[in-house]
Design an enzyme around this catalytic site. Structure first.
Site, PDB file in Angstrom:
ATOM      1  N   HIS A 109       4.537   0.367  -0.016  1.00 33.96           N
ATOM      2  CA  HIS A 109       5.618  -0.545   0.840  1.00 33.96           C
ATOM      3  C   HIS A 109       4.663  -1.491   1.502  1.00 33.96           C
ATOM      4  O   HIS A 109       3.358  -1.466   1.383  1.00 33.96           O
ATOM      5  CB  HIS A 109       6.091   0.537   1.883  1.00 33.96           C
ATOM      6  CG  HIS A 109       5.168   1.302   2.564  1.00 33.96           C
ATOM      7  ND1 HIS A 109       4.449   2.325   2.249  1.00 33.96           N
ATOM      8  CD2 HIS A 109       4.540   0.986   3.958  1.00 33.96           C
ATOM      9  CE1 HIS A 109       3.550   2.777   3.324  1.00 33.96           C
ATOM     10  NE2 HIS A 109       3.883   2.107   4.254  1.00 33.96           N
ATOM     11  N   ASP A 124       0.728   4.871   1.948  1.00 32.72           N
ATOM     12  CA  ASP A 124      -0.086   5.303   3.132  1.00 32.72           C
ATOM     13  C   ASP A 124      -1.194   6.429   2.892  1.00 32.72           C
ATOM     14  O   ASP A 124      -0.875   7.373   2.253  1.00 32.72           O
ATOM     15  CB  ASP A 124       0.790   6.049   4.146  1.00 32.72           C
ATOM     16  CG  ASP A 124       1.892   5.056   4.852  1.00 32.72           C
ATOM     17  OD1 ASP A 124       1.249   4.040   5.058  1.00 32.72           O
ATOM     18  OD2 ASP A 124       3.064   5.493   5.280  1.00 32.72           O
ATOM     19  N   ARG A 151       5.236   6.659  13.699  1.00 31.21           N
ATOM     20  CA  ARG A 151       5.065   7.022  12.301  1.00 31.21           C
ATOM     21  C   ARG A 151       4.252   8.402  12.245  1.00 31.21           C
ATOM     22  O   ARG A 151       3.269   8.526  12.954  1.00 31.21           O
ATOM     23  CB  ARG A 151       4.444   6.128  11.257  1.00 31.21           C
ATOM     24  CG  ARG A 151       4.602   6.398   9.870  1.00 31.21           C
ATOM     25  CD  ARG A 151       3.705   5.508   9.187  1.00 31.21           C
ATOM     26  NE  ARG A 151       2.332   6.149   8.876  1.00 31.21           N
ATOM     27  CZ  ARG A 151       1.292   5.584   8.475  1.00 31.21           C
ATOM     28  NH1 ARG A 151       1.353   4.280   8.301  1.00 31.21           N
ATOM     29  NH2 ARG A 151       0.280   6.044   8.342  1.00 31.21           N
ATOM     30  N   HIS A 209       0.693  -1.301  -0.077  1.00 31.72           N
ATOM     31  CA  HIS A 209       0.090  -0.228   0.131  1.00 31.72           C
ATOM     32  C   HIS A 209       1.103   1.253  -0.226  1.00 31.72           C
ATOM     33  O   HIS A 209       2.080   1.141   0.199  1.00 31.72           O
ATOM     34  CB  HIS A 209      -0.947   0.225   1.480  1.00 31.72           C
ATOM     35  CG  HIS A 209      -0.301   0.191   2.589  1.00 31.72           C
ATOM     36  ND1 HIS A 209       0.613  -0.647   2.958  1.00 31.72           N
ATOM     37  CD2 HIS A 209       0.030   1.332   3.344  1.00 31.72           C
ATOM     38  CE1 HIS A 209       0.999  -0.281   4.075  1.00 31.72           C
ATOM     39  NE2 HIS A 209       0.952   0.814   4.423  1.00 31.72           N
TER      40      HIS A 209
HETATM   41  C1  SIN Z   1       3.208   1.320   7.473  1.00 30.39           C
HETATM   42  O1  SIN Z   1       3.309   2.521   7.636  1.00 30.39           O
HETATM   43  O2  SIN Z   1       2.343   1.052   6.803  1.00 30.39           O
HETATM   44  C2  SIN Z   1       3.782   0.000   8.140  1.00 30.39           C
HETATM   45  C3  SIN Z   1       5.383   0.034   7.800  1.00 30.39           C
HETATM   46  C4  SIN Z   1       5.984  -0.954   8.784  1.00 30.39           C
HETATM   47  O3  SIN Z   1       5.636  -0.989   9.891  1.00 30.39           O
HETATM   48  O4  SIN Z   1       7.094  -1.310   8.392  1.00 30.39           O
END
Ligand code: SIN
Length: 283
Positions: free
Chosen positions: A258, A105, A274, A103
């Site tokens: 990612h 974000d 994040r 996906h």
């Molecule tokens: C995400 O931000 O979608 C997850 C990325 C991660 O935890 O590595």
């Protein structure tokens, strides 16, 4: 300190050393910003950030977005979304198993995201990597006929889709409250977007949040999306990040997808913070 930037693959990824992101002059910040646009994933090692410093660094890239899952936000700093399998005094310290599907974000938002800034507070001894694939390089690898076919097509994105299709199948998944789904109804974005800073065209569909291509029948849409996802995850468009504690990784949601790899043992702690930056050029 002297900043050093090492490119990691021809398509994407750079590692920056010799900086302290809590204390950056404008010239060094501009060099990091340039690297973010050029390499799409920027890994900055060994950063000791408080949540305030994480938010302050992220704000230099643009306005921050607040994740729809309110229970997973850091209380004093709701700009920080907690991704974590850590449980303290019986209380989960963030969302476990988050993002374990390809996906970008927040493509389910009306105004999507420019990029994300993740700070690794605790990482498993092995596993828990994040994989990235470059959606501009993938676009450029399509035939002219496919590029022309995708032009002017529209994709429908929805937050609920990732949960229904991927997350709820993972053992131990915490259910998402219906209010969160209701707060994020389907939105539309072009299948091809031009990156506002590099001018490169990018595929803007992803298995997590893209429900379908609006102009096609359901079957046609499934077939085209399946082809694109297989193409986008070819090794030449790909970088896999193996986390070290105190890494800060910036990624460009306009030019990447990612996927978090859920391969670590449950007793191995993975605790990440994040922030997500708004793509104000898309407003
Ligand atoms: C995400 O931000 O979608 C997850 C990325 C991660 O935890 O590595």
């Amino acid at each position: 300190m002297t900043m050093h930037c090492r490119q990691m693959t021809p398509a994407l990824g750079a590692e920056i050393t010799g900086v302290d992101i809590t204390d950056l002059d404008n010239q060094t910040f501009d060099a990091i910003y340039e690297s973010f646009n050029k390499h799409s994933v920027v890994v900055i090692r060994d950063q000791h950030l408080t949540p305030e410093q994480h938010v302050a660094f992220s704000r230099r890239f643009g306005k921050l977005m607040i994740h729809v899952l309110k229970d997973e936000l850091l209380e004093e700093h709701p700009e920080i979304y907690k991704l974590s399998n850590v449980v303290k005094d019986g209380k989960a310290q963030g969302r476990p198993n988050a993002g374990q599907y390809w996906h970008s974000d927040l493509t389910y938002e009306e105004t999507p995201s420019k990029g994300s800034v993740m700070h690794a507070l605790e990482v498993p001894e092995s596993g828990g990597d994040t994989m990235f694939s470059h959606t501009a390089a993938a676009y450029e690898g399509l035939s002219d006929a496919m590029k022309a076919f995708l032009e002017e097509k529209t994709a429908i994105h929805e937050f609920r889709h990732a949960y229904e299709k991927f997350t709820k199948r993972i053992p131990g998944t915490v259910p998402i409250p219906e209010e969160a789904f209701a707060a994020r109804p389907p939105v539309e974005h072009p299948v091809i977007r031009t990156h506002p800073e590099t001018g490169r065209k990018c595929l803007f569909v992803n298995p997590g949040f893209t429900v379908r291509i609006k102009e096609l029948s359901f079957d046609e849409s499934d077939a085209v999306l399946e082809h694109l996802y297989r193409h986008m995850t070819k090794p030449q468009y790909f970088y896999r990040h193996s986390w070290q504690t105190r890494d800060v990784v910036l990624w460009d949601n306009r030019s990447l997808m990612h996927c978090a790899v859920g391969d670590y043992a449950p007793e191995q702690r993975r605790h990440m913070h994040r922030t997500t930056i708004m793509d104000s050029d898309a407003v």
